[in-house]
Every structure is written in C-alpha cells, then in structure tokens.
Design a protein around this motif. Structure first.
Motif, PDB file in Angstrom:
ATOM      1  N   TRP A  30     -10.495   6.340  -9.213  1.00  0.00           N
ATOM      2  CA  TRP A  30      -9.846   5.095  -8.814  1.00  0.00           C
ATOM      3  C   TRP A  30      -9.924   4.077  -9.942  1.00  0.00           C
ATOM      4  O   TRP A  30     -10.858   4.068 -10.725  1.00  0.00           O
ATOM      5  CB  TRP A  30     -10.492   4.525  -7.561  1.00  0.00           C
ATOM      6  CG  TRP A  30     -10.305   5.393  -6.355  1.00  0.00           C
ATOM      7  CD1 TRP A  30     -11.280   6.051  -5.668  1.00  0.00           C
ATOM      8  CD2 TRP A  30      -9.082   5.701  -5.689  1.00  0.00           C
ATOM      9  NE1 TRP A  30     -10.727   6.754  -4.624  1.00  0.00           N
ATOM     10  CE2 TRP A  30      -9.387   6.557  -4.608  1.00  0.00           C
ATOM     11  CE3 TRP A  30      -7.749   5.350  -5.895  1.00  0.00           C
ATOM     12  CZ2 TRP A  30      -8.426   7.053  -3.739  1.00  0.00           C
ATOM     13  CZ3 TRP A  30      -6.786   5.842  -5.036  1.00  0.00           C
ATOM     14  CH2 TRP A  30      -7.124   6.671  -3.970  1.00  0.00           C
ATOM     15  N   GLU A  31      -8.922   3.198  -9.982  1.00  0.00           N
ATOM     16  CA  GLU A  31      -8.895   2.106 -10.945  1.00  0.00           C
ATOM     17  C   GLU A  31      -8.820   0.771 -10.211  1.00  0.00           C
ATOM     18  O   GLU A  31      -8.433   0.722  -9.036  1.00  0.00           O
ATOM     19  CB  GLU A  31      -7.725   2.272 -11.913  1.00  0.00           C
ATOM     20  CG  GLU A  31      -7.892   3.511 -12.777  1.00  0.00           C
ATOM     21  CD  GLU A  31      -6.851   3.630 -13.871  1.00  0.00           C
ATOM     22  OE1 GLU A  31      -5.879   2.838 -13.878  1.00  0.00           O
ATOM     23  OE2 GLU A  31      -7.022   4.519 -14.716  1.00  0.00           O
TER      24      GLU A  31
ATOM     25  N   PRO B 149      -7.687   9.971  -7.345  1.00  0.00           N
ATOM     26  CA  PRO B 149      -6.903  10.688  -8.359  1.00  0.00           C
ATOM     27  C   PRO B 149      -7.804  11.684  -9.100  1.00  0.00           C
ATOM     28  O   PRO B 149      -8.907  11.350  -9.521  1.00  0.00           O
ATOM     29  CB  PRO B 149      -6.428   9.574  -9.291  1.00  0.00           C
ATOM     30  CG  PRO B 149      -6.447   8.346  -8.438  1.00  0.00           C
ATOM     31  CD  PRO B 149      -7.588   8.530  -7.484  1.00  0.00           C
TER      32      PRO B 149
ATOM     33  N   GLU C 223      -5.960   7.971   2.652  1.00  0.00           N
ATOM     34  CA  GLU C 223      -5.658   8.153   1.232  1.00  0.00           C
ATOM     35  C   GLU C 223      -6.895   7.974   0.356  1.00  0.00           C
ATOM     36  O   GLU C 223      -7.085   8.680  -0.634  1.00  0.00           O
ATOM     37  CB  GLU C 223      -4.568   7.145   0.836  1.00  0.00           C
ATOM     38  CG  GLU C 223      -4.232   7.112  -0.619  1.00  0.00           C
ATOM     39  CD  GLU C 223      -3.260   5.990  -0.976  1.00  0.00           C
ATOM     40  OE1 GLU C 223      -2.905   5.915  -2.150  1.00  0.00           O
ATOM     41  OE2 GLU C 223      -2.881   5.181  -0.095  1.00  0.00           O
ATOM     42  N   TRP C 224      -7.778   7.017   0.713  1.00  0.00           N
ATOM     43  CA  TRP C 224      -8.921   6.703  -0.133  1.00  0.00           C
ATOM     44  C   TRP C 224      -9.972   7.812  -0.171  1.00  0.00           C
ATOM     45  O   TRP C 224     -10.895   7.767  -0.976  1.00  0.00           O
ATOM     46  CB  TRP C 224      -9.541   5.365   0.238  1.00  0.00           C
ATOM     47  CG  TRP C 224      -9.799   5.131   1.685  1.00  0.00           C
ATOM     48  CD1 TRP C 224      -8.977   4.488   2.568  1.00  0.00           C
ATOM     49  CD2 TRP C 224     -10.952   5.509   2.427  1.00  0.00           C
ATOM     50  NE1 TRP C 224      -9.542   4.451   3.812  1.00  0.00           N
ATOM     51  CE2 TRP C 224     -10.766   5.064   3.754  1.00  0.00           C
ATOM     52  CE3 TRP C 224     -12.128   6.170   2.107  1.00  0.00           C
ATOM     53  CZ2 TRP C 224     -11.713   5.274   4.750  1.00  0.00           C
ATOM     54  CZ3 TRP C 224     -13.070   6.391   3.101  1.00  0.00           C
ATOM     55  CH2 TRP C 224     -12.854   5.935   4.406  1.00  0.00           C
TER      56      TRP C 224
ATOM     57  N   THR D 189      -3.359  -1.425  -3.593  1.00  0.00           N
ATOM     58  CA  THR D 189      -2.287  -0.536  -3.117  1.00  0.00           C
ATOM     59  C   THR D 189      -2.746   0.593  -2.200  1.00  0.00           C
ATOM     60  O   THR D 189      -1.912   1.213  -1.556  1.00  0.00           O
ATOM     61  CB  THR D 189      -1.552   0.092  -4.321  1.00  0.00           C
ATOM     62  OG1 THR D 189      -2.478   0.865  -5.089  1.00  0.00           O
ATOM     63  CG2 THR D 189      -0.913  -0.985  -5.194  1.00  0.00           C
ATOM     64  N   ILE D 190      -4.042   0.875  -2.131  1.00  0.00           N
ATOM     65  CA  ILE D 190      -4.529   1.958  -1.272  1.00  0.00           C
ATOM     66  C   ILE D 190      -4.379   1.519   0.185  1.00  0.00           C
ATOM     67  O   ILE D 190      -4.887   0.469   0.577  1.00  0.00           O
ATOM     68  CB  ILE D 190      -6.000   2.296  -1.559  1.00  0.00           C
ATOM     69  CG1 ILE D 190      -6.194   2.720  -3.013  1.00  0.00           C
ATOM     70  CG2 ILE D 190      -6.485   3.407  -0.623  1.00  0.00           C
ATOM     71  CD1 ILE D 190      -7.648   2.846  -3.427  1.00  0.00           C
TER      72      ILE D 190
ATOM     73  N   ASP E 146      -6.867  -1.816 -10.116  1.00  0.00           N
ATOM     74  CA  ASP E 146      -5.623  -2.244  -9.476  1.00  0.00           C
ATOM     75  C   ASP E 146      -5.281  -1.409  -8.246  1.00  0.00           C
ATOM     76  O   ASP E 146      -4.469  -1.830  -7.417  1.00  0.00           O
ATOM     77  CB  ASP E 146      -4.475  -2.228 -10.479  1.00  0.00           C
ATOM     78  CG  ASP E 146      -4.661  -3.279 -11.570  1.00  0.00           C
ATOM     79  OD1 ASP E 146      -5.402  -4.258 -11.336  1.00  0.00           O
ATOM     80  OD2 ASP E 146      -4.076  -3.113 -12.657  1.00  0.00           O
ATOM     81  N   ASP E 147      -5.899  -0.244  -8.092  1.00  0.00           N
ATOM     82  CA  ASP E 147      -5.661   0.585  -6.901  1.00  0.00           C
ATOM     83  C   ASP E 147      -6.116  -0.106  -5.618  1.00  0.00           C
ATOM     84  O   ASP E 147      -5.587   0.168  -4.544  1.00  0.00           O
ATOM     85  CB  ASP E 147      -6.387   1.940  -7.019  1.00  0.00           C
ATOM     86  CG  ASP E 147      -5.807   2.830  -8.103  1.00  0.00           C
ATOM     87  OD1 ASP E 147      -4.599   2.692  -8.408  1.00  0.00           O
ATOM     88  OD2 ASP E 147      -6.565   3.663  -8.639  1.00  0.00           O
TER      89      ASP E 147
END
Length: 190
Positions: free
Chosen positions: A17-18, A12, A7-8, A24-25, A20-21
């Motif tokens: 990326w932010e 987006p 995913e990384w 969750t990544i 807080d990501d």
C-alpha cells in the motif's frame, strides 16, 4: 480474489500500500494508518478518557491558534510514499480546508499522540522517529497518570533530525512554541 473480502485485505503484490491509497481504498475501517506500507488498524475500542482528552485538547489548541492555523483531530499526515500515520491532534500552519483528507509534514507545526495500551510502541517510538525525520518541529506525547493527562513535550533538533525533550507537564502546559499556548491539563478530563 474472493469478491466477498474487502479490497484492503489484498495489498498490491509488488509494492504494498501507498499513502495516497488511503483516499481510494473502499470500505477501509475508520482511523486506519499506513506505517511502512502496512495498514495499521485500531485493535481495541477507544476509552472515554482518550476521546475526552482528544476533544478538549483540540478545542483548547483551536482557541489559542493564531489566524491562518488550523487544528484537527485524527487526520493523517503523508510523511512519505509508504507512511501516513494518524496523530490524535495536529496543529498546522495552514488555513482550514473543508476538503482536506491529509496534511503534509511542512504544513504541520505540532503533532500530538495520546498513548494507549494498544499503541504504546507506535506512539513512543515509531511515530516520533518518523515525525522527526519528516521535519515536524514539535511533538507532544500525552500519557495518563492517575487519571490525568501528562504532556511530554519535544522540539526538533534540525541538525540531528531527532526530538529533544523540552519538558514534562503535569498540571499546566505553557509554551510559546509553535504558538502561545496555555492549557490547564486537569480541565481536559474534569
């Protein structure tokens, strides 16, 4: 999107990326940092010297930190929406929280970076600038000199939001800020 790729590898599209990501990544490599919206990975294996100094410095600071403070190795600080670096050592003026995944700048009293070949520019230029702008009051940069750690200490000038050098410590660092600290630097490697 290719399902076989992590995913990384697919940030987006519009925002990048932010901070807080990082929580969750999935399958994100260990010790991944976020600098200005870009994921930064450790590109070379960590040397034994680096690991030993981090462990022993963390332990020495833990032993000397006042009650209500916590010292952590290799935890991130959420500096902004787009930056979440991972210093080598953090001393924070908040109690230990076993569920913590990151610190906020106002919680951090001291941040320490050990300079390695692959991180020189980030550790000497990018990160100190960002830590100062975020208001972190104390910064130490640790360099290796003849196999021994040398601590370059800095304190935040709140007017300029920049660090001012307070000393270069080759054998021992003894200071009263951010709390009483006295460390024999040679013991960090021997």
């Amino acid at each position: 999107m290719n399902a076989a790729l992590p995913e990384w590898l697919h940030p987006p599209r519009d925002s990048g990326w932010e901070a807080d990501d990082l929580d969750t990544i999935s399958d994100l490599p260990r010790h991944t940092e976020l600098i200005d919206g870009a994921l930064v990975f450790r590109t070379s294996p960590q040397r034994s010297w680096h690991d030993r100094v981090i462990r022993r410095l963390t332990s020495a600071l833990e032993d000397q930190a006042p009650q209500g403070h916590t010292v952590e190795a290799q935890m991130t600080i959420r500096l902004s929406v787009k930056s979440r670096p991972e210093p080598d050592v953090i001393a924070a003026s908040v109690p230990y929280d076993p569920d913590r995944t990151r610190f906020l700048p106002e919680e951090v009293a001291l941040v320490v970076e050990l300079v390695s070949d692959e991180s020189q520019e980030r550790d000497r230029e990018t990160k100190p600038f960002k830590y100062a702008r975020a208001g972190i009051p104390h910064f130490w940069r640790v360099e290796e000199e003849h196999g021994l750690p040398v601590v370059h200490s800095y304190e935040l000038d709140e007017t300029t939001q920049a660090y001012v050098a307070t000393g270069i410590h080759r054998e021992r660092i003894e200071t009263s800020v951010p709390f009483d600290i006295d460390i024999d630097l040679a013991r960090l490697t021997h």
